[in-house]
Design a protein around this motif. Structure first.
Motif, mmCIF file in Angstrom:
data_model
loop_
_atom_site.group_PDB
_atom_site.id
_atom_site.type_symbol
_atom_site.label_atom_id
_atom_site.label_comp_id
_atom_site.label_asym_id
_atom_site.label_seq_id
_atom_site.Cartn_x
_atom_site.Cartn_y
_atom_site.Cartn_z
ATOM 1 N N VAL A 113 -11.154 19.630 -18.398
ATOM 2 C CA VAL A 113 -9.800 19.153 -18.636
ATOM 3 C C VAL A 113 -9.376 19.581 -20.045
ATOM 4 O O VAL A 113 -10.087 19.328 -21.010
ATOM 5 C CB VAL A 113 -9.711 17.614 -18.521
ATOM 6 C CG1 VAL A 113 -8.274 17.150 -18.728
ATOM 7 C CG2 VAL A 113 -10.243 17.148 -17.181
ATOM 8 N N LEU A 136 -11.006 14.137 -10.488
ATOM 9 C CA LEU A 136 -11.431 13.883 -11.852
ATOM 10 C C LEU A 136 -12.569 12.865 -11.911
ATOM 11 O O LEU A 136 -13.334 12.835 -12.868
ATOM 12 C CB LEU A 136 -10.259 13.390 -12.691
ATOM 13 C CG LEU A 136 -9.221 14.451 -13.070
ATOM 14 C CD1 LEU A 136 -8.015 13.812 -13.726
ATOM 15 C CD2 LEU A 136 -9.824 15.494 -13.996
ATOM 16 N N LEU A 149 -6.363 22.273 -16.016
ATOM 17 C CA LEU A 149 -7.629 21.908 -15.385
ATOM 18 C C LEU A 149 -8.342 23.164 -14.918
ATOM 19 O O LEU A 149 -7.711 24.135 -14.506
ATOM 20 C CB LEU A 149 -7.389 20.990 -14.178
ATOM 21 C CG LEU A 149 -6.470 19.779 -14.392
ATOM 22 C CD1 LEU A 149 -6.225 19.088 -13.058
ATOM 23 C CD2 LEU A 149 -7.091 18.816 -15.391
ATOM 24 N N THR A 197 -18.115 16.582 -16.046
ATOM 25 C CA THR A 197 -16.749 16.885 -16.459
ATOM 26 C C THR A 197 -16.669 16.927 -17.986
ATOM 27 O O THR A 197 -17.243 16.086 -18.673
ATOM 28 C CB THR A 197 -15.786 15.836 -15.905
ATOM 29 O OG1 THR A 197 -15.793 15.939 -14.477
ATOM 30 C CG2 THR A 197 -14.382 16.050 -16.418
ATOM 31 N N SER A 213 -7.600 28.597 -14.278
ATOM 32 C CA SER A 213 -7.201 27.203 -14.137
ATOM 33 C C SER A 213 -7.108 26.823 -12.666
ATOM 34 O O SER A 213 -7.273 27.649 -11.767
ATOM 35 C CB SER A 213 -5.846 26.976 -14.813
ATOM 36 O OG SER A 213 -4.808 27.530 -14.021
ATOM 37 N N SER A 214 -6.814 25.535 -12.419
ATOM 38 C CA SER A 214 -6.656 25.039 -11.061
ATOM 39 C C SER A 214 -5.246 25.283 -10.523
ATOM 40 O O SER A 214 -4.960 24.977 -9.372
ATOM 41 C CB SER A 214 -6.956 23.529 -11.018
ATOM 42 O OG SER A 214 -8.273 23.278 -11.448
ATOM 43 N N VAL A 267 -5.819 15.202 -7.486
ATOM 44 C CA VAL A 267 -6.486 15.515 -8.742
ATOM 45 C C VAL A 267 -7.111 14.268 -9.348
ATOM 46 O O VAL A 267 -8.190 14.319 -9.942
ATOM 47 C CB VAL A 267 -5.485 16.148 -9.730
ATOM 48 C CG1 VAL A 267 -6.114 16.330 -11.106
ATOM 49 C CG2 VAL A 267 -4.998 17.479 -9.193
#
Length: 812
Positions: free
Chosen positions: A73, A66, A107, A291, A124-125, A62
């Motif tokens: 996030v 990112l 995330l 992001t 989400s992740s 992760v």
């Protein structure tokens, strides 16, 4: 947390000149967490989300994503993470082991801005995880702005954008997704490509300072030419032709003389929608080509599992019940009933729903009281209610999808326990019952809240809704927001407590909440409870003979009596009464109660028990907190007198004063209706508000008041019996007599008699006594305001009445 600005960082431009960018790219992981802009205060908050970042393992994939991927996030504040970790430690859990499971739930694999977060869910992740539920709610109190909630967490900073680099080194941060050019400049400052990009899209005064950033570079001068708007722009392209960026620059300006070509520059690229202010993928509104960071004030908690079986991920409510042991929730008994009554589908259906499920510990022994309709009364369809952002109810339940003649409403309420901690409730009201389901309210205390599931949110309550299985004393013991009232009964009014506990006949208990005890006059309360008799009287005021519900109060109200009187349990003479007032639509009634001079709103009404009904009230009866003015303005029986006092020559203003005591015989609304039938023209003139009748209004109302003290009815009777010609009992506008016949009290003036229908209403600056007649004659209403003049008026402070005006009136 986020309220204190960071001092000593200098202005925004100074920070930018130092190269303090807010992108993810850089020599450390996630530079975006080093500076986040508090847009409300225009301050910079350091290290927002740092504790959250520390919980992501350094070796995790992760970390790399990112820096390179476009994603979202949702980072809890440092304080939120700290409190979450401390709670886990108190529960004997290892915080890092929990974070290893849940950090990915914060995330999302695609970038989304606040604009794109409507009443939707976010995937989400977290592998196979339940969605993140999004709710938007207006702030209220005149603030039209909306707050965004993710599950039970509030977004406190939003749309903080960072950039990522592609394989060829291009900085995608060049397109911000923001309309404000200034913020775009801030995002890409300090980058190699910064000067070129910012200059192309700026057109603002900052251009000079931007040039300073790239000064010393070979291309600096030619860049100035490029954006100057002079003829040399075309030649610029020739100057840099043959450089690696040649095609890039040509594309920007090709076919155009103006920077609008910048939009053409990114057409066909992922970031294009961002620059146009539309969106990224599929050009949908609310998405961004970089992001995006949102700071939230609480940790998002998915459903925890003890198994790696794939079918246990992303459970529906039915799956949560079926595998309750695996998910560490105790819902086995309600699951048995769901299967027994074959109502699996409503708990398994897709959608956005709220479920209030009783835990195994609080399950009643009377299983036969729970049928398929009761089970469906646990479901509020089409809305996801979390404890911090629940909407105002009540809401219909799934019952109405299968049976139209049984109507049940559910809403959420909150309160505080004895230590001031929040307590949340599910309040279920059977508005229209049938042979098996009686009308009334049941309350479930939420023991475990905000469990996100695939088809909504689950709250685990301590007992089933719609099921009555406890008496009044048991309910007092169960409900934490009534702990202070129960303590008062047990320690200071034990006789009243025994009546509550052992009541064999139906009664009504008016139970002040803990908040009500926090608001009471502490000195007055302490004085009352130190005396056994006064404490008992105070307790009796909250226990009423017979059952009074919202519905019976409304049915008992008449035109003559808009408030329903009820006798308390005072065993001495039974004279003390409280008054109920019900209003609103039949399926959403609101109720208030007045007793001992205090009007209290009923926060939760009609709680059914086996030996009576309980109303949770927001004030302690018998300990006044309102002035006479405030009481007049809020009492439903006194609207006409209050409005006439407002029309008068500042008549009501005196009742706001706290340095003086008054006694006021206030005609009820119905008294004015009766008087209008007797003197229709005169009363209509008073109500007209015309200036010529102001003096008449004041004169009539002053006849009903004493300005030299606050007196109870018994004190006024005693004064009447002892009055002499030298010391008559006079109001501000005439002599009156107060008498008692049996249990009734009367006031008389010049042959006009009025019965006191609500007496001894104590206020902080005197007493109100409500009467059923207006003490007036037809002659009282004249445009000149001719009235009988009383010397008692001269005893008042001149701030109340001008001596000169009084003398002039006496001469008329």
């Amino acid at each position: 947390m986020l309220s204190k600005p960071l001092n000593g960082l200098g202005s925004r431009k100074q920070q930018v000149r130092r190269g303090e960018g807010v992108g993810f790219s850089g020599h450390r992981d996630m530079e975006l967490f080093k500076r986040a802009e508090n847009k409300d205060r225009r301050a910079w908050i350091p290290h927002v989300g740092k504790k959250f970042l520390n919980h992501i393992p350094k070796e995790s994939y992760v970390r790399e994503e990112l820096r390179k991927k476009e994603m979202t996030v949702f980072a809890p504040t440092n304080e939120a993470v700290k409190q979450f970790d401390e709670r886990l430690k108190r529960e004997g859990k290892d915080p890092q082991k929990i974070w290893d499971q849940i950090y990915a739930y914060h995330l999302a694999n695609y970038p989304i801005t606040s604009e794109g977060m409507g009443a939707i869910t976010i995937a989400s992740s977290y592998k196979g995880s339940v969605p993140i539920w999004v709710n938007r709610r207006r702030n209220g109190n005149g603030d039209n702005k909306e707050s965004i909630f993710l599950n039970n967490a509030k977004v406190v900073l939003q749309d903080i954008r960072g950039g990522v680099r592609t394989q060829n080194g291009e900085l995608r941060t060049q397109v911000s997704g923001r309309k404000e050019r200034g913020s775009l400049n801030a995002q890409v400052r300090g980058r190699k490509e910064c000067g070129s990009l910012n200059i192309q899209v700026s057109g603002r005064k900052e251009r000079g300072s931007l040039n300073a950033q790239v000064r010393g570079r070979k291309e600096c001068g030619s860049l100035n030419i490029q954006v100057s708007g002079r003829k040399e722009r075309g030649s610029l392209n020739a100057q840099v032709r043959g450089r690696k960026v040649c095609g890039y620059l040509n594309t920007q300006v090709s076919g155009r003389k103006e920077w609008g070509s910048l939009n053409a520059q990114v057409r066909g690229r992922k970031e294009r929608g961002s620059l146009n202010g539309t969106g990224v993928k599929e050009e949908g509104a609310g998405f961004s080509g970089h992001t995006v960071l949102h700071i939230i004030d609480d940790v998002l908690e998915p459903v925890f599992i003890d198994s790696s079986r794939g079918d246990l991920y992303n459970p529906s409510t039915y799956k949560l019940m079926e595998q309750s042991g695996t998910y560490k929730v105790k819902l086995g008994k309600v699951n048995e009933l769901v299967n027994k009554h074959v109502v699996k589908n409503p708990f398994n259906a897709e959608g956005r729903n709220t479920f209030f499920l009783p835990s195994d510990e609080g399950f009643p022994g009377a299983w036969n009281k729970i049928d398929s309709l009761v089970l469906q009364g646990f479901i509020v369809p089409k809305v996801a209610l979390f404890t911090r952002n629940f909407q105002e109810g009540p809401f219909t339940t799934a019952i109405e999808d299968v049976k139209s003649d049984l109507r049940v409403r559910v809403e959420m309420k909150n309160g505080t326990d004895g230590d001031g901690n929040p307590v949340y409730y599910a309040v279920s009201t059977v508005v229209q019952g049938d042979n098996q389901h009686s009308e009334g309210t049941t309350v479930g205390i939420i023991k475990k809240a905000n469990i996100p599931v695939r088809n909504g949110v689950v709250h685990i309550v301590d007992k089933p809704l719609m099921v009555v299985d406890e008496n009044m004393e048991k309910y007092l013991q169960r409900d934490p927001q009534l702990s202070k009232f129960r303590e008062f009964l047990v320690t200071s009014a034990p006789e009243v407590f025994r009546m509550v506990r052992d009541a064999s006949k139906p009664a009504t208990l008016l139970a002040p909440s803990n908040k009500a005890f926090d608001l009471v006059d502490k000195k007055r309360y302490e004085k009352i409870i130190q005396n056994m008799n006064t404490a008992k009287a105070l307790g009796n005021l909250h226990l009423v003979q017979g059952e009074v519900t919202s519905k019976s109060a409304r049915e008992g109200q008449t035109k003559e009596m808009t408030m329903l009187p009820a006798s308390t349990m005072d065993q001495n003479d039974g004279e003390e009464k409280v008054y109920f007032h019900s209003s609103g639509a039949a399926d959403n009634l609101s109720l208030s109660v007045d007793g001992g001079g205090v009007n209290s709103t009923i926060a939760i009404a009609d709680i059914n028990t086996s030996n009576g009904v309980i109303h949770i009230i927001d004030r302690i009866l018998g300990i006044p907190y309102q002035s006479i003015y405030e009481k007049l303005s809020s009492d439903p029986m006194l609207k006409e007198s209050f409005n006439l006092g407002e029309h008068g020559n500042r008549f009501n203003e005196k009742f706001q004063r706290m340095d003086h005591q008054f006694t006021y015989f206030v005609p009820s609304d119905e008294a004015w209706v009766t008087k209008e039938k007797q003197f229709p023209t005169a009363v209509k003139k008073l109500r007209s508000g015309r200036h010529g009748y102001h003096v008449s209004i004041n004169a009539i109302l002053e006849r009903h008041m004493f300005g030299n003290g606050g007196f109870t009815l018994d004190e006024l009777v005693a004064k009447s019996e002892s009055q002499t010609k030298e010391e008559p009992l006079e109001t501000m506008r005439g002599r009156v007599k107060v008498s008692k016949v049996g249990r009734a009290y009367y006031v008389e003036w010049e042959g006009e008699n009025a019965e006191i229908i609500r007496g001894d209403i104590e206020c902080t600056n005197g007493y109100i006594h409500v009467i059923d007649n207006v003490l007036m004659k037809k002659r009282d209403v004249t445009t000149s305001g001719g009235v009988h003049f009383s010397a008692t008026l001269l005893s008042l402070p001149l701030s109340f009445v001008s001596l000169h005006i009084v003398r002039r009136l006496a001469q008329l």
